[in-house]
Design a protein around this motif. Structure first.
Motif, PDB file in Angstrom:
ATOM      1  N   ALA A 101      -1.836 -17.075   5.396  1.00 51.61           N
ATOM      2  CA  ALA A 101      -2.819 -16.030   5.672  1.00 51.61           C
ATOM      3  C   ALA A 101      -2.334 -15.128   6.799  1.00 51.61           C
ATOM      4  N   ALA A 102      -1.690 -15.708   7.795  1.00 52.06           N
ATOM      5  CA  ALA A 102      -1.150 -14.908   8.902  1.00 52.06           C
ATOM      6  C   ALA A 102      -0.041 -13.988   8.420  1.00 52.06           C
ATOM      7  N   SER A 103       0.762 -14.427   7.456  1.00 56.80           N
ATOM      8  CA  SER A 103       1.837 -13.572   6.949  1.00 56.80           C
ATOM      9  C   SER A 103       1.315 -12.516   5.974  1.00 56.80           C
ATOM     10  N   ASP A 104       0.187 -12.773   5.306  1.00 56.66           N
ATOM     11  CA  ASP A 104      -0.388 -11.812   4.357  1.00 56.66           C
ATOM     12  C   ASP A 104      -1.272 -10.759   5.029  1.00 56.66           C
ATOM     13  N   ALA A 105      -1.812 -11.067   6.199  1.00 56.25           N
ATOM     14  CA  ALA A 105      -2.773 -10.169   6.859  1.00 56.25           C
ATOM     15  C   ALA A 105      -2.204  -8.781   7.157  1.00 56.25           C
ATOM     16  N   PRO A 106      -0.989  -8.638   7.687  1.00 54.05           N
ATOM     17  CA  PRO A 106      -0.489  -7.282   7.955  1.00 54.05           C
ATOM     18  C   PRO A 106      -0.393  -6.423   6.698  1.00 54.05           C
ATOM     19  N   GLY A 107       0.003  -7.010   5.586  1.00 55.16           N
ATOM     20  CA  GLY A 107       0.086  -6.261   4.332  1.00 55.16           C
ATOM     21  C   GLY A 107      -1.276  -5.767   3.874  1.00 55.16           C
ATOM     22  N   ALA A 108      -2.297  -6.596   4.041  1.00 55.27           N
ATOM     23  CA  ALA A 108      -3.646  -6.187   3.655  1.00 55.27           C
ATOM     24  C   ALA A 108      -4.164  -5.076   4.558  1.00 55.27           C
ATOM     25  N   VAL A 109      -3.862  -5.151   5.843  1.00 52.91           N
ATOM     26  CA  VAL A 109      -4.299  -4.104   6.773  1.00 52.91           C
ATOM     27  C   VAL A 109      -3.606  -2.781   6.453  1.00 52.91           C
ATOM     28  N   VAL A 110      -2.311  -2.831   6.186  1.00 50.10           N
ATOM     29  CA  VAL A 110      -1.577  -1.611   5.841  1.00 50.10           C
ATOM     30  C   VAL A 110      -2.108  -1.017   4.538  1.00 50.10           C
ATOM     31  N   ALA A 111      -2.376  -1.858   3.554  1.00 49.32           N
ATOM     32  CA  ALA A 111      -2.925  -1.371   2.288  1.00 49.32           C
ATOM     33  C   ALA A 111      -4.294  -0.719   2.497  1.00 49.32           C
ATOM     34  N   ALA A 112      -5.117  -1.289   3.371  1.00 50.62           N
ATOM     35  CA  ALA A 112      -6.421  -0.704   3.655  1.00 50.62           C
ATOM     36  C   ALA A 112      -6.276   0.668   4.310  1.00 50.62           C
ATOM     37  N   VAL A 113      -5.351   0.786   5.246  1.00 56.26           N
ATOM     38  CA  VAL A 113      -5.126   2.073   5.907  1.00 56.26           C
ATOM     39  C   VAL A 113      -4.605   3.111   4.912  1.00 56.26           C
ATOM     40  N   CYS A 114      -3.712   2.710   4.032  1.00 55.76           N
ATOM     41  CA  CYS A 114      -3.181   3.642   3.024  1.00 55.76           C
ATOM     42  C   CYS A 114      -4.276   4.071   2.047  1.00 55.76           C
ATOM     43  N   ALA A 115      -5.157   3.161   1.675  1.00 57.07           N
ATOM     44  CA  ALA A 115      -6.267   3.508   0.791  1.00 57.07           C
ATOM     45  C   ALA A 115      -7.224   4.477   1.485  1.00 57.07           C
ATOM     46  N   LEU A 116      -7.459   4.267   2.770  1.00 54.29           N
ATOM     47  CA  LEU A 116      -8.290   5.197   3.529  1.00 54.29           C
ATOM     48  C   LEU A 116      -7.641   6.577   3.577  1.00 54.29           C
ATOM     49  N   ALA A 117      -6.321   6.610   3.737  1.00 53.29           N
ATOM     50  CA  ALA A 117      -5.600   7.888   3.732  1.00 53.29           C
ATOM     51  C   ALA A 117      -5.761   8.596   2.392  1.00 53.29           C
ATOM     52  N   LEU A 118      -5.755   7.848   1.296  1.00 57.05           N
ATOM     53  CA  LEU A 118      -5.958   8.446  -0.020  1.00 57.05           C
ATOM     54  C   LEU A 118      -7.354   9.046  -0.141  1.00 57.05           C
ATOM     55  N   SER A 119      -8.351   8.348   0.358  1.00 51.78           N
ATOM     56  CA  SER A 119      -9.715   8.861   0.307  1.00 51.78           C
ATOM     57  C   SER A 119      -9.861  10.127   1.151  1.00 51.78           C
ATOM     58  N   VAL A 120      -9.269  10.131   2.327  1.00 53.98           N
ATOM     59  CA  VAL A 120      -9.316  11.311   3.201  1.00 53.98           C
ATOM     60  C   VAL A 120      -8.575  12.481   2.553  1.00 53.98           C
ATOM     61  N   ALA A 121      -7.428  12.207   1.933  1.00 60.13           N
ATOM     62  CA  ALA A 121      -6.679  13.265   1.253  1.00 60.13           C
ATOM     63  C   ALA A 121      -7.489  13.845   0.101  1.00 60.13           C
ATOM     64  N   GLY A 122      -8.216  12.997  -0.608  1.00 59.71           N
ATOM     65  CA  GLY A 122      -9.079  13.485  -1.680  1.00 59.71           C
ATOM     66  C   GLY A 122     -10.183  14.390  -1.157  1.00 59.71           C
ATOM     67  N   MET A 123     -10.776  14.001  -0.055  1.00 54.91           N
ATOM     68  CA  MET A 123     -11.822  14.848   0.541  1.00 54.91           C
ATOM     69  C   MET A 123     -11.229  16.167   1.033  1.00 54.91           C
ATOM     70  N   TRP A 124     -10.022  16.125   1.585  1.00 54.29           N
ATOM     71  CA  TRP A 124      -9.374  17.345   2.067  1.00 54.29           C
ATOM     72  C   TRP A 124      -9.049  18.277   0.898  1.00 54.29           C
ATOM     73  N   LEU A 125      -8.536  17.722  -0.187  1.00 55.28           N
ATOM     74  CA  LEU A 125      -8.236  18.543  -1.360  1.00 55.28           C
ATOM     75  C   LEU A 125      -9.500  19.181  -1.912  1.00 55.28           C
ATOM     76  N   GLN A 126     -10.566  18.424  -1.973  1.00 54.94           N
ATOM     77  CA  GLN A 126     -11.831  18.983  -2.454  1.00 54.94           C
ATOM     78  C   GLN A 126     -12.283  20.123  -1.556  1.00 54.94           C
ATOM     79  N   GLY A 157       0.794  -1.226   0.000  1.00 59.78           N
ATOM     80  CA  GLY A 157       0.000   0.000   0.000  1.00 59.78           C
ATOM     81  C   GLY A 157       0.823   1.271   0.000  1.00 59.78           C
ATOM     82  N   SER A 158       2.139   1.137  -0.090  1.00 64.62           N
ATOM     83  CA  SER A 158       3.002   2.318   0.026  1.00 64.62           C
ATOM     84  C   SER A 158       2.754   3.339  -1.081  1.00 64.62           C
ATOM     85  N   SER A 159       2.448   2.884  -2.284  1.00 61.39           N
ATOM     86  CA  SER A 159       2.183   3.842  -3.366  1.00 61.39           C
ATOM     87  C   SER A 159       0.939   4.669  -3.060  1.00 61.39           C
ATOM     88  N   LEU A 160      -0.050   4.057  -2.438  1.00 56.26           N
ATOM     89  CA  LEU A 160      -1.254   4.804  -2.065  1.00 56.26           C
ATOM     90  C   LEU A 160      -0.934   5.852  -1.005  1.00 56.26           C
TER      91      LEU A 160
END
Length: 159
Positions: free
Chosen positions: A112-137, A36-39
């Motif tokens: 699944a246990a090794s993949d879960a942290p990556g999915a959680v981080v990607a979800a948080v980064c995607a949420l940050a992108l959505s919040v940044a979009g709302m802030w820019l608007q 999720g780092s690119s997000l």
């Protein structure tokens, strides 16, 4: 952009992400923590641009000329903001759905246990992108002009 629309996109993304994980997880590549780092980088850049646009609007430095921000750039920023907010909400939902799938199976499957942290981080980064979009608007709004208030009479009321 309304929050209700973003929540709808997030729920749709969560359903697609969860069902996609249920059906196709065995063919997923490893979900590394940096996925999720690119997000996150896009969200940071967009938030920085939002502060810049906000400062230019507050100082009335919108227009054509040196040191001014082109009005077309502000209009394009609104389009970028809306796309980021909706895209971030969809990606947040998708990654959250995948994370729920992985966390549910983490005690039974080591992968699944090794993949879960990556999915959680990607979800948080995607949420940050959505919040940044709302802030820019929000930052692209024109300031209120008290002289243009349609509900205020310019002449004193007789009484």
């Amino acid at each position: 952009m309304r929050v209700r629309d973003l929540l709808t996109a997030a729920v749709a993304g969560a359903l697609i992400g969860y069902l996609g994980a249920v059906l196709f997880y065995r063919w997923f590549p490893p979900v590394v923590i940096w996925i999720g780092s690119s997000l996150a980088l896009i969200a940071l850049a967009e938030a920085g641009w939002a502060f810049y646009v906000r400062r230019k609007i507050a100082r009335a430095e919108i227009g054509v000329g040196g040191g001014r921000l082109d009005p077309l750039a502000v209009a394009r920023s609104v389009a970028l903001a809306q796309a980021s907010a909706v895209g971030g909400a969809l990606l947040f939902g998708g990654w959250a759905g995948i994370a729920v799938f992985l966390l549910d199976r983490a005690s039974q499957l080591a992968v699944a246990a090794s993949d879960a942290p990556g999915a959680v981080v990607a979800a948080v980064c995607a949420l940050a992108l959505s919040v940044a979009g709302m802030w820019l608007q929000h930052c692209c709004k024109a300031p209120d002009d008290p002289l243009d208030d349609p509900f205020e009479d310019s002449e004193p009321a007789e009484g």
